[in-house]
Every structure is written in C-alpha cells, then in structure tokens.
Write a protein that holds these residues in place. Structure first.
Motif, PDB file in Angstrom:
ATOM      1  N   MET A  90       8.867  69.041  64.999  1.00 51.15           N
ATOM      2  CA  MET A  90       9.067  68.330  63.750  1.00 51.15           C
ATOM      3  C   MET A  90      10.030  67.171  64.010  1.00 51.15           C
ATOM      4  N   SER A  91       9.644  65.984  63.557  1.00 48.12           N
ATOM      5  CA  SER A  91      10.480  64.800  63.759  1.00 48.12           C
ATOM      6  C   SER A  91      11.656  64.787  62.776  1.00 48.12           C
ATOM      7  N   ILE A  92      12.596  63.924  63.053  1.00 46.07           N
ATOM      8  CA  ILE A  92      13.748  63.773  62.157  1.00 46.07           C
ATOM      9  C   ILE A  92      13.276  63.336  60.774  1.00 46.07           C
ATOM     10  N   LYS A  93      12.315  62.437  60.742  1.00 48.86           N
ATOM     11  CA  LYS A  93      11.774  61.964  59.462  1.00 48.86           C
ATOM     12  C   LYS A  93      11.157  63.119  58.671  1.00 48.86           C
ATOM     13  N   ASP A  94      10.405  63.976  59.357  1.00 47.24           N
ATOM     14  CA  ASP A  94       9.794  65.140  58.711  1.00 47.24           C
ATOM     15  C   ASP A  94      10.864  66.079  58.156  1.00 47.24           C
ATOM     16  N   CYS A  95      11.920  66.281  58.939  1.00 50.32           N
ATOM     17  CA  CYS A  95      13.027  67.140  58.478  1.00 50.32           C
ATOM     18  C   CYS A  95      13.701  66.551  57.246  1.00 50.32           C
ATOM     19  N   LEU A  96      13.925  65.236  57.285  1.00 51.74           N
ATOM     20  CA  LEU A  96      14.557  64.579  56.138  1.00 51.74           C
ATOM     21  C   LEU A  96      13.708  64.720  54.878  1.00 51.74           C
ATOM     22  N   ILE A  97      12.419  64.582  55.030  1.00 55.09           N
ATOM     23  CA  ILE A  97      11.519  64.716  53.884  1.00 55.09           C
ATOM     24  C   ILE A  97      11.497  66.167  53.399  1.00 55.09           C
ATOM     25  N   LYS A  98      11.351  67.085  54.332  1.00 52.67           N
ATOM     26  CA  LYS A  98      11.259  68.502  53.980  1.00 52.67           C
ATOM     27  C   LYS A  98      12.532  68.999  53.304  1.00 52.67           C
ATOM     28  N   TYR A  99      13.679  68.557  53.795  1.00 54.69           N
ATOM     29  CA  TYR A  99      14.961  69.062  53.289  1.00 54.69           C
ATOM     30  C   TYR A  99      15.711  68.040  52.434  1.00 54.69           C
ATOM     31  N   LYS A 100      14.986  67.068  51.884  1.00 50.16           N
ATOM     32  CA  LYS A 100      15.605  66.002  51.087  1.00 50.16           C
ATOM     33  C   LYS A 100      16.463  66.575  49.962  1.00 50.16           C
ATOM     34  N   ASN A 101      15.941  67.563  49.275  1.00 47.42           N
ATOM     35  CA  ASN A 101      16.635  68.178  48.151  1.00 47.42           C
ATOM     36  C   ASN A 101      17.981  68.751  48.578  1.00 47.42           C
ATOM     37  N   ILE A 102      17.983  69.480  49.668  1.00 47.79           N
ATOM     38  CA  ILE A 102      19.215  70.106  50.160  1.00 47.79           C
ATOM     39  C   ILE A 102      20.176  69.051  50.704  1.00 47.79           C
ATOM     40  N   ILE A 103      19.638  68.056  51.393  1.00 47.14           N
ATOM     41  CA  ILE A 103      20.481  67.002  51.963  1.00 47.14           C
ATOM     42  C   ILE A 103      21.161  66.199  50.857  1.00 47.14           C
ATOM     43  N   THR A 104      20.408  65.800  49.841  1.00 47.06           N
ATOM     44  CA  THR A 104      21.026  65.027  48.757  1.00 47.06           C
ATOM     45  C   THR A 104      21.999  65.889  47.963  1.00 47.06           C
ATOM     46  N   TYR A 105      21.673  67.170  47.787  1.00 47.01           N
ATOM     47  CA  TYR A 105      22.608  68.059  47.092  1.00 47.01           C
ATOM     48  C   TYR A 105      23.905  68.183  47.887  1.00 47.01           C
ATOM     49  N   ALA A 106      23.786  68.326  49.195  1.00 49.37           N
ATOM     50  CA  ALA A 106      24.980  68.429  50.040  1.00 49.37           C
ATOM     51  C   ALA A 106      25.797  67.140  49.982  1.00 49.37           C
ATOM     52  N   PHE A 107      25.125  65.997  50.025  1.00 51.18           N
ATOM     53  CA  PHE A 107      25.821  64.707  49.967  1.00 51.18           C
ATOM     54  C   PHE A 107      26.577  64.558  48.644  1.00 51.18           C
ATOM     55  N   PHE A 108      25.860  64.739  47.536  1.00 51.98           N
ATOM     56  CA  PHE A 108      26.517  64.583  46.238  1.00 51.98           C
ATOM     57  C   PHE A 108      27.466  65.734  45.943  1.00 51.98           C
ATOM     58  N   GLY A 109      27.187  66.892  46.521  1.00 52.74           N
ATOM     59  CA  GLY A 109      28.132  68.001  46.415  1.00 52.74           C
ATOM     60  C   GLY A 109      29.436  67.680  47.123  1.00 52.74           C
ATOM     61  N   ALA A 110      29.329  67.023  48.275  1.00 53.00           N
ATOM     62  CA  ALA A 110      30.535  66.616  49.001  1.00 53.00           C
ATOM     63  C   ALA A 110      31.330  65.592  48.186  1.00 53.00           C
ATOM     64  N   LEU A 111      30.621  64.639  47.579  1.00 52.00           N
ATOM     65  CA  LEU A 111      31.317  63.664  46.727  1.00 52.00           C
ATOM     66  C   LEU A 111      31.958  64.336  45.513  1.00 52.00           C
ATOM     67  N   THR A 112      31.241  65.281  44.915  1.00 47.31           N
ATOM     68  CA  THR A 112      31.781  66.015  43.775  1.00 47.31           C
ATOM     69  C   THR A 112      33.002  66.824  44.184  1.00 47.31           C
ATOM     70  N   THR A 113      32.908  67.464  45.334  1.00 51.56           N
ATOM     71  CA  THR A 113      34.039  68.246  45.842  1.00 51.56           C
ATOM     72  C   THR A 113      35.227  67.344  46.132  1.00 51.56           C
ATOM     73  N   ALA A 114      34.968  66.198  46.740  1.00 46.09           N
ATOM     74  CA  ALA A 114      36.057  65.253  47.019  1.00 46.09           C
ATOM     75  C   ALA A 114      36.725  64.812  45.723  1.00 46.09           C
ATOM     76  N   LEU A 115      35.922  64.466  44.728  1.00 43.79           N
ATOM     77  CA  LEU A 115      36.475  64.085  43.428  1.00 43.79           C
ATOM     78  C   LEU A 115      37.301  65.221  42.844  1.00 43.79           C
ATOM     79  N   ASN A 116      36.768  66.439  42.901  1.00 45.06           N
ATOM     80  CA  ASN A 116      37.450  67.606  42.355  1.00 45.06           C
ATOM     81  C   ASN A 116      38.779  67.857  43.070  1.00 45.06           C
ATOM     82  N   VAL A 117      38.757  67.845  44.390  1.00 42.56           N
ATOM     83  CA  VAL A 117      39.966  68.136  45.168  1.00 42.56           C
ATOM     84  C   VAL A 117      41.003  67.027  45.020  1.00 42.56           C
TER      85      VAL A 117
END
Length: 135
Positions: free
Chosen positions: A1-28
């Motif tokens: 599986m290519s990196i592009k395929d992984c990004l597409i397959k796990y887009k939901n989790i990746i964006t949640y992790a990204f915005f979760g990190a921003l939310t956590t940073a804001l919270n902390v």
C-alpha cells in the motif's frame, strides 16, 4: 500500500489526530495560563480551558474530520447538541480526574492535563464516529 493509499484510507483518523492535537494544545495552553500564570483555581481553570477547546473541536470535527458540511438548523443543532452532551460527559470525567490527581494526590497539573487529555481524546473520537457525525 502506497503512502497516498494510506492517507486516503486513514484520512478520518489522521485529521482527527491533527485537530485533536490542536484542540489539546489549546486546552493545555489555556489551562496553563489560567492555573499557573493567573493563579485561577485548578477546577475553574480546567472548566474554562474545556469550554474553549470544545467550541474549537466542534467546528473542526464537523467541517474537517467528519465532513458534515450541512448547516441546516435541524442537522447542525442535533450535531451540536450530541457533540456537547458527549463532551460534557468526558469533561466531567476530566475534571474529576484532575481534581483527584492534582488537588488530592498533588501531581503536576500540566503533566496530568496532558495524560487526561489522551483519555478524553480517545473517548471523544469513539463518540463522534459512532454517534454524532455518523454517515
């Protein structure tokens, strides 16, 4: 599986992790400024930081993570209601944990804030995926 395929397959989790990190940073950061800098009591600092981060999380989760683009009153109101109810439940858990860990057990507030946020993020993802923004 290519990196592009992984990004597409796990887009939901990746964006949640990204915005979760921003939310956590804001919270902390908000907690640190309120508790350590302004010397506002722990529980109040946790609550204010929580309100700020939940408002940010709703908008980013709705638009970018779960791609719920509808702002029709009925749909957006239901999503917001469900989102905030779930966040209240995890917010109460966070406040209780912070009270126990910081006020009673005297652990470092900022470190405990980071640890409790990991727990909260996992629970919030499950609620958002299965209940709030389900397709």
């Amino acid at each position: 599986m290519s990196i592009k395929d992984c990004l597409i397959k796990y887009k939901n989790i990746i964006t949640y992790a990204f915005f979760g990190a921003l939310t956590t940073a804001l919270n902390v950061i908000a907690y640190h400024l309120l508790y350590d800098v302004l010397k506002i009591p722990n529980t109040l600092s946790v609550a204010v930081a929580w309100v700020l981060s939940v408002a940010f999380a709703f908008v980013t989760n709705k638009l970018f993570v779960f791609e719920s683009k509808s702002w029709q009153a009925k749909i957006a109101a239901k999503e917001a209601f469900d989102f905030f109810i779930c966040r209240i439940a995890t917010g109460v858990l966070e406040v209780a944990l912070m009270f126990l860990l910081v006020d009673i057990l005297k652990f470092n507030g900022t470190v405990m804030k980071l640890i409790t946020n990991v727990i909260v993020i996992i629970l919030n993802y499950i609620a958002s995926k299965l209940v709030i923004f389900k397709k």
